[in-house]
Design a protein around this motif. Structure first.
Motif, mmCIF file in Angstrom:
data_model
loop_
_atom_site.group_PDB
_atom_site.id
_atom_site.type_symbol
_atom_site.label_atom_id
_atom_site.label_comp_id
_atom_site.label_asym_id
_atom_site.label_seq_id
_atom_site.Cartn_x
_atom_site.Cartn_y
_atom_site.Cartn_z
ATOM 1 N N GLN A 167 0.859 -1.183 0.000
ATOM 2 C CA GLN A 167 0.000 0.000 0.000
ATOM 3 C C GLN A 167 0.898 1.237 0.000
ATOM 4 N N SER A 168 1.096 1.806 -1.158
ATOM 5 C CA SER A 168 2.000 2.944 -1.257
ATOM 6 C C SER A 168 1.512 3.938 -2.295
ATOM 7 N N GLU A 169 2.071 5.106 -2.224
ATOM 8 C CA GLU A 169 1.744 6.173 -3.170
ATOM 9 C C GLU A 169 3.038 6.925 -3.495
ATOM 10 N N PHE A 170 3.422 6.920 -4.748
ATOM 11 C CA PHE A 170 4.626 7.640 -5.181
ATOM 12 C C PHE A 170 4.225 9.052 -5.584
ATOM 13 N N LYS A 171 4.902 10.048 -5.011
ATOM 14 C CA LYS A 171 4.586 11.434 -5.336
ATOM 15 C C LYS A 171 5.319 11.844 -6.611
ATOM 16 N N ARG A 172 6.636 12.067 -6.509
ATOM 17 C CA ARG A 172 7.416 12.344 -7.722
ATOM 18 C C ARG A 172 8.915 12.351 -7.420
ATOM 19 N N ARG A 173 9.677 12.237 -8.489
ATOM 20 C CA ARG A 173 11.139 12.323 -8.465
ATOM 21 C C ARG A 173 11.532 13.686 -8.997
#
Length: 262
Positions: free
Chosen positions: A20-26
């Motif tokens: 359960q994860s959420e990647f915002k940005r690089r």
């Protein structure tokens, strides 16, 4: 997550590590206009662990050499309201990323997940920026101090004794992991401009295999940990826990044995 920052697509590693994860940005920025160095960081959140993640990438090979030359040649400058002195290269690199979106992403994730912890990490130069991020967030009262967790790998010295003491007073959960004879944590030397590590150090005087022992030194500088060795080795900087820091270029599938529990 520190190694994931070396990947062009750290979102793959975030997904590989947490159900359960959420990647915002690089975010990638130029962090030294004179040498065209690039600095990288990413933000994400693991809902299963209830934690916001900020991870800073370490330097590339040539950049790492120039980074150390910069550190040795130039004395630290006063920051944090004039209360501490830190290396200008590390501080400028962190601020370039912070101002280019890392701060905004962190605040956005914080507002969406107000009860989560904050995990900050990084390797090498990334470790230095991670430490500065924790100090900046703490001194700006942007996050509860008891929920900030800082873990770095091969972190160099960042500032003077005042910075170390300020860091110690604000961030109780802070650990610098050091592999055997890694040379970077010994730079810049403590006898140059009064540089001093903040606590605490976790030193593996071995290959860091599963089950290997370690020594924890809960003080800024200790001869009982990595400062006890003199035969330093840059190769120890490139591998932690038997994993090359660039392994995440192909994702991190199968690396986290606890994924199914999260």
């Amino acid at each position: 997550m520190a190694s994931s920052a070396y990947s062009e697509h750290p979102e793959i590693c975030v997904k590989d590590n947490y159900n359960q994860s959420e990647f915002k940005r690089r975010i990638k920025v130029n962090c030294d206009t004179l040498k065209n160095d690039n600095c990288v960081a990413f933000t994400a959140v693991t809902h299963s662990n209830k934690a916001i993640i900020i991870s800073f990438r370490g330097s590339e090979d040539l950049e790492g050499i120039m980074e150390i030359i910069d550190v040795i040649k130039v004395p630290p400058t006063a920051e944090f309201g004039g209360k501490a002195k830190v290396n200008h290269y590390f501080y400028n690199a962190f601020n370039a990323l912070w101002a280019s979106g890392i701060k905004d992403d962190f605040l956005s994730l914080k507002n969406k997940n107000p009860n989560y912890e904050l995990w900050i990490t990084g390797h090498s130069l990334g470790g230095a920026m991670a430490s500065l991020a924790a100090a900046t967030i703490a001194t700006s009262n942007l996050f509860p101090l008891d929920k900030i967790k800082l873990v770095t790998f091969g972190e160099p010295r960042i500032g003077d004794k005042t910075y170390a003491e300020l860091h110690d007073s604000l961030i109780p959960y802070a650990y610098r992991i050091i592999h055997n004879h890694d040379i970077f944590p010994h730079e810049p030397p403590s006898w140059i401009y009064g540089y001093q590590h903040h606590k605490s150090e976790v030193w593996y005087n071995n290959d860091m295999a599963v089950g290997d022992s370690y020594v924890e030194c809960d003080e800024d500088e200790s001869k009982k940990c990595s400062e006890s060795v003199v035969n330093l080795n840059p190769l120890d900087h490139q591998s932690y826990y038997n994993v090359k820091v660039i392994f995440a270029n192909s994702g991190c599938d199968g690396w986290n044995p606890y994924k199914n529990k999260f």
